[in-house]
Motif scaffolding. Structure first.
Motif, PDB file in Angstrom:
ATOM      1  N   ILE A   1      38.874  43.753  35.537  1.00  0.00           N
ATOM      2  CA  ILE A   1      38.170  43.050  34.467  1.00  0.00           C
ATOM      3  C   ILE A   1      38.458  43.697  33.123  1.00  0.00           C
ATOM      4  O   ILE A   1      38.810  43.031  32.172  1.00  0.00           O
ATOM      5  N   GLY A   2      38.307  45.021  33.026  1.00  0.00           N
ATOM      6  CA  GLY A   2      38.609  45.694  31.774  1.00  0.00           C
ATOM      7  C   GLY A   2      37.813  46.969  31.586  1.00  0.00           C
ATOM      8  O   GLY A   2      37.073  47.417  32.465  1.00  0.00           O
ATOM      9  N   LYS A   3      37.990  47.537  30.397  1.00  0.00           N
ATOM     10  CA  LYS A   3      37.262  48.734  29.995  1.00  0.00           C
ATOM     11  C   LYS A   3      36.369  48.347  28.827  1.00  0.00           C
ATOM     12  O   LYS A   3      36.811  47.701  27.884  1.00  0.00           O
ATOM     13  N   PHE A   4      35.107  48.783  28.879  1.00  0.00           N
ATOM     14  CA  PHE A   4      34.133  48.330  27.904  1.00  0.00           C
ATOM     15  C   PHE A   4      33.365  49.509  27.316  1.00  0.00           C
ATOM     16  O   PHE A   4      32.999  50.444  28.017  1.00  0.00           O
ATOM     17  N   PHE A   5      33.144  49.434  26.011  1.00  0.00           N
ATOM     18  CA  PHE A   5      32.288  50.373  25.288  1.00  0.00           C
ATOM     19  C   PHE A   5      31.091  49.657  24.678  1.00  0.00           C
ATOM     20  O   PHE A   5      30.205  50.288  24.132  1.00  0.00           O
ATOM     21  N   TYR A   6      31.086  48.331  24.737  1.00  0.00           N
ATOM     22  CA  TYR A   6      30.160  47.537  23.951  1.00  0.00           C
ATOM     23  C   TYR A   6      29.675  46.372  24.796  1.00  0.00           C
ATOM     24  O   TYR A   6      30.433  45.794  25.567  1.00  0.00           O
TER      25      TYR A   6
ATOM     26  N   ILE B   1      32.967  52.140  30.309  1.00  0.00           N
ATOM     27  CA  ILE B   1      32.648  51.530  31.595  1.00  0.00           C
ATOM     28  C   ILE B   1      33.888  50.816  32.104  1.00  0.00           C
ATOM     29  O   ILE B   1      34.385  49.888  31.448  1.00  0.00           O
ATOM     30  N   ASN B   2      34.396  51.253  33.234  1.00  0.00           N
ATOM     31  CA  ASN B   2      35.590  50.649  33.829  1.00  0.00           C
ATOM     32  C   ASN B   2      35.181  49.688  34.929  1.00  0.00           C
ATOM     33  O   ASN B   2      34.500  50.079  35.878  1.00  0.00           O
TER      34      ASN B   2
ATOM     35  N   PHE C   1      23.108  44.919  31.557  1.00  0.00           N
ATOM     36  CA  PHE C   1      24.088  45.148  30.493  1.00  0.00           C
ATOM     37  C   PHE C   1      25.292  44.255  30.761  1.00  0.00           C
ATOM     38  O   PHE C   1      25.993  44.438  31.751  1.00  0.00           O
ATOM     39  N   LEU C   2      25.526  43.274  29.893  1.00  0.00           N
ATOM     40  CA  LEU C   2      26.595  42.293  30.077  1.00  0.00           C
ATOM     41  C   LEU C   2      27.756  42.594  29.140  1.00  0.00           C
ATOM     42  O   LEU C   2      27.554  43.055  28.019  1.00  0.00           O
ATOM     43  N   ASN C   3      28.966  42.276  29.603  1.00  0.00           N
ATOM     44  CA  ASN C   3      30.125  42.532  28.751  1.00  0.00           C
ATOM     45  C   ASN C   3      30.241  41.479  27.661  1.00  0.00           C
ATOM     46  O   ASN C   3      29.595  40.438  27.698  1.00  0.00           O
ATOM     47  N   LYS C   4      31.080  41.770  26.672  1.00  0.00           N
ATOM     48  CA  LYS C   4      31.179  40.911  25.497  1.00  0.00           C
ATOM     49  C   LYS C   4      31.977  39.638  25.756  1.00  0.00           C
ATOM     50  O   LYS C   4      31.988  38.751  24.913  1.00  0.00           O
ATOM     51  N   ARG C   5      32.601  39.530  26.893  1.00  0.00           N
ATOM     52  CA  ARG C   5      33.411  38.348  27.197  1.00  0.00           C
ATOM     53  C   ARG C   5      32.595  37.207  27.801  1.00  0.00           C
ATOM     54  O   ARG C   5      33.143  36.146  28.069  1.00  0.00           O
TER      55      ARG C   5
ATOM     56  N   GLN D   1      27.028  41.302  42.138  1.00  0.00           N
ATOM     57  CA  GLN D   1      28.197  40.487  42.473  1.00  0.00           C
ATOM     58  C   GLN D   1      28.756  39.716  41.279  1.00  0.00           C
ATOM     59  O   GLN D   1      29.820  39.126  41.374  1.00  0.00           O
ATOM     60  N   ASN D   2      28.048  39.719  40.157  1.00  0.00           N
ATOM     61  CA  ASN D   2      28.503  38.983  38.988  1.00  0.00           C
ATOM     62  C   ASN D   2      29.527  39.812  38.220  1.00  0.00           C
ATOM     63  O   ASN D   2      29.324  40.997  37.974  1.00  0.00           O
ATOM     64  N   ARG D   3      30.627  39.181  37.805  1.00  0.00           N
ATOM     65  CA  ARG D   3      31.700  39.894  37.111  1.00  0.00           C
ATOM     66  C   ARG D   3      31.319  40.282  35.692  1.00  0.00           C
ATOM     67  O   ARG D   3      31.888  41.209  35.135  1.00  0.00           O
ATOM     68  N   GLY D   4      30.387  39.574  35.093  1.00  0.00           N
ATOM     69  CA  GLY D   4      30.011  39.856  33.717  1.00  0.00           C
ATOM     70  C   GLY D   4      29.010  40.979  33.561  1.00  0.00           C
ATOM     71  O   GLY D   4      28.820  41.495  32.468  1.00  0.00           O
ATOM     72  N   VAL D   5      28.363  41.379  34.654  1.00  0.00           N
ATOM     73  CA  VAL D   5      27.349  42.431  34.584  1.00  0.00           C
ATOM     74  C   VAL D   5      28.033  43.784  34.685  1.00  0.00           C
ATOM     75  O   VAL D   5      28.696  44.088  35.669  1.00  0.00           O
ATOM     76  N   LEU D   6      27.870  44.604  33.636  1.00  0.00           N
ATOM     77  CA  LEU D   6      28.457  45.941  33.648  1.00  0.00           C
ATOM     78  C   LEU D   6      27.535  46.943  34.325  1.00  0.00           C
ATOM     79  O   LEU D   6      27.961  47.763  35.115  1.00  0.00           O
ATOM     80  N   ARG D   7      26.268  46.897  33.970  1.00  0.00           N
ATOM     81  CA  ARG D   7      25.264  47.787  34.555  1.00  0.00           C
ATOM     82  C   ARG D   7      23.966  47.017  34.723  1.00  0.00           C
ATOM     83  O   ARG D   7      23.657  46.135  33.946  1.00  0.00           O
TER      84      ARG D   7
END
Length: 136
Positions: free
Chosen positions: A63-68, A58-59, A15-19, A92-98
């Protein structure tokens, strides 16, 4: 004496963040594929599952708080000792949320196609679902 390690099939959902940019996603999966191939494995499929809401907040610190975000699926065959290197890359990747990996015991479940729209008749064509009309 020769030590033989058998290949095990895995499916990892990420699950990757939108950024994340398209380039960074491509680079992430290129690095993941490199880890699999360097450990004498094989990448079978990388699939984009689309944009989804997470259902919970997801905190990620600093990096931020994400719902999407965007879900990806990666199917591969790999020796079990090398699985840790791949999971380390995703953690270890910053873009991976889960991320969640599953060991697949029955590979025939991957190649099963849907035979009908109705899930109740997926086992076979049941006579009660064929051309049944109310009151007939």
């Amino acid at each position: 004496q020769v030590c033989v390690v058998t290949m095990v099939f895995y499916e990892t959902f990420v699950f990757l963040n939108k950024r994340n940019s398209v380039y960074s996603v491509r680079l992430l999966f290129r690095e993941a594929s490199k880890i699999v191939v360097d450990n004498h494995g094989a990448v079978l499929k990388i699939q984009d599952l689309g944009w989804r809401h997470s259902g919970i907040q997801i905190n990620k610190p600093r990096i931020g708080k994400f719902f999407y975000g965007r879900w990806y699926s990666m199917r591969y065959a790999l020796a079990p000792p090398a699985q840790g290197a791949l999971l380390n890359l995703f953690s270890q990747n910053r873009g991976v949320l889960r991320q969640k990996s599953f060991r697949v015991d029955d590979v025939s479940q991957w190649a099963r196609h849907r035979t009908t729209f109705y899930p109740a008749s997926a086992k076979g064509d049941s006579e009660e679902f064929k051309h049944s009309a109310p009151g007939a």
